[in-house]
Design an enzyme around this catalytic site. Sequence first.
Site, short mmCIF file in Angstrom:
data_model
loop_
_atom_site.label_atom_id
_atom_site.label_comp_id
_atom_site.label_asym_id
_atom_site.label_seq_id
_atom_site.Cartn_x
_atom_site.Cartn_y
_atom_site.Cartn_z
N HIS A 148 0.81 -1.22 0.00
CA HIS A 148 0.00 0.00 0.00
C HIS A 148 0.84 1.28 0.00
O HIS A 148 0.53 2.24 0.71
CB HIS A 148 -0.96 0.00 1.20
CG HIS A 148 -2.05 -1.03 1.10
ND1 HIS A 148 -2.47 -1.61 -0.08
CD2 HIS A 148 -2.84 -1.60 2.06
CE1 HIS A 148 -3.45 -2.46 0.15
NE2 HIS A 148 -3.68 -2.50 1.44
N HIS A 222 -9.89 2.01 0.11
CA HIS A 222 -9.80 0.99 1.14
C HIS A 222 -10.87 1.11 2.23
O HIS A 222 -10.59 0.87 3.41
CB HIS A 222 -8.41 1.01 1.76
CG HIS A 222 -7.91 -0.32 2.22
ND1 HIS A 222 -8.48 -1.01 3.26
CD2 HIS A 222 -6.90 -1.10 1.77
CE1 HIS A 222 -7.82 -2.15 3.43
NE2 HIS A 222 -6.86 -2.23 2.53
N ASP A 292 -8.23 -12.82 1.10
CA ASP A 292 -7.36 -11.65 0.92
C ASP A 292 -6.71 -11.84 -0.44
O ASP A 292 -5.50 -11.99 -0.55
CB ASP A 292 -6.33 -11.59 2.05
CG ASP A 292 -5.65 -10.24 2.16
OD1 ASP A 292 -5.85 -9.41 1.24
OD2 ASP A 292 -4.93 -10.01 3.14
N GLU A 368 -11.52 -3.74 -3.22
CA GLU A 368 -10.56 -2.77 -3.72
C GLU A 368 -10.30 -3.00 -5.20
O GLU A 368 -9.50 -3.88 -5.55
CB GLU A 368 -9.25 -2.91 -2.94
CG GLU A 368 -9.40 -2.85 -1.43
CD GLU A 368 -8.23 -3.53 -0.71
OE1 GLU A 368 -7.08 -3.12 -0.89
OE2 GLU A 368 -8.49 -4.49 0.04
C1 GLA Z 1 -5.25 -5.13 2.00
C2 GLA Z 1 -4.34 -6.28 2.04
C3 GLA Z 1 -4.51 -7.02 3.33
C4 GLA Z 1 -4.30 -6.08 4.49
C5 GLA Z 1 -5.22 -4.93 4.38
C6 GLA Z 1 -4.97 -3.94 5.48
O1 GLA Z 1 -6.54 -5.48 1.78
O2 GLA Z 1 -4.53 -7.15 0.96
O3 GLA Z 1 -3.62 -8.06 3.40
O4 GLA Z 1 -3.00 -5.62 4.49
O5 GLA Z 1 -5.09 -4.30 3.15
O6 GLA Z 1 -4.91 -4.53 6.73
#
Ligand code: GLA
Length: 404
Positions: A148, A222, A292, A368
């Site tokens: 990020h 986000h 994720d 996202e």
């Molecule tokens: C994103 C990442 C996750 C985590 C979140 C924040 O979605 O893919 O692994 O880092 O941001 O916690």
Amino acid sequence: MSRPSPGLAAAAGLALAAVLALSACATESDPEAGMEAEPATRLSVSREAFGTLPDGRQVDVFTLRNGSGIVVRVIDYGGIVLSITAPDRDGNAGDVVLGYDNLDGYLAATPYFGAIIGRYGNRIGGARFTLDGATYELAANNGPNHLHGGEVGFDKVLWNGEIVDTDAGAGVRFTYTSPAGEEGYPGNLEVTVDYMLNDDNELVIDYRATSGAPTPINLTHHSYFNLAGGGDVLGHELQINADRYTPVDETLIPTGELAAVAGTPFDFTEPTPIGARIDADDEQLRRGGGYDHNFVLQRGDDGASITPDGSVSAMLLAARVTEPASGRVLEVETSEPGLQFYSGNFLDGTITGKRGEVYEHRSGFCLEPQHFPDSPNQALFPSTILRPGEVYRSRTIYRFAVQG
Ligand code: GLA
């Protein structure tokens, strides 16, 4: 899953308007949203002071309202969406995103609640990439990887905010110049992010950037959604318009494979509760601690975000989420080729957020829209390299509705 017909969308809009008309008197004001007793009758946007950064700079909050009772509050620090107030099927207003009551919360620690993410949303493997023969070292802020945008990504800088108020939408334009070398990235990057609320109950996020030197770029948003306004999100029903996803290694870097979702817990081609298979015996779910993962959207094109002329790729309905108890619906449309679905696995009850609510495991989810993680190191993924003379252009719409 196909794009909803204009007829369906109009019907949903009418249903929402009818619910609001019937229940206008009963609609509660959300004190956090600063709503007035009377719902706004037209699009409007206002600006007020929100807090002060440690270096003395003022942070402002922009409040966007439409005629259907949607209220979005966003600050110029990190472009963070503080709250989104949306009616449920009975017209009761509720805040559907996680976050903090005040600036101090965001300054102390945040898992990117509501923020603009950049220069590169999601991970870059080994915290480095090679571009035109030069290797660039980035902050390893997530195990061995870069996440990020680094230590001080676009979620932690003060943007310049200007009100935008038109008949089509009310919102704010954020601009920021990321200097060459910031967080290890090359090229001065001029970034514009517009948040616009309209009377179709859409929060439209438009991203644009140009760079003085070649650089990777992958901007996203986000927000952690909880359409029930509390509790975990496992009962939310999710549909994702993707028949493939990008499996990851132990550190959540894509292996490069585009794997079929069919027959796996990653098949959300039909509406499915988030919790239905989240604890299944599955290597990929174990690696993510749940979902994720980046889903490969079923587009007819490559969803390019970098073009010579600044044109934006076609919008695609990427995901639809319904929350059965409240009747709230969230649809996500995007010009991007990928969608990271994160089921709030790192939330563990250690954060106390707005209104004193403790954010337990999986009490919010993120959708996202993005290019695929680690694209700078993956030659077969769509390119994320922006060069001088080109324009980065991306659009995402979060649309709110209700269903009976
Ligand atoms: C994103 C990442 C996750 C985590 C979140 C924040 O979605 O893919 O692994 O880092 O941001 O916690």
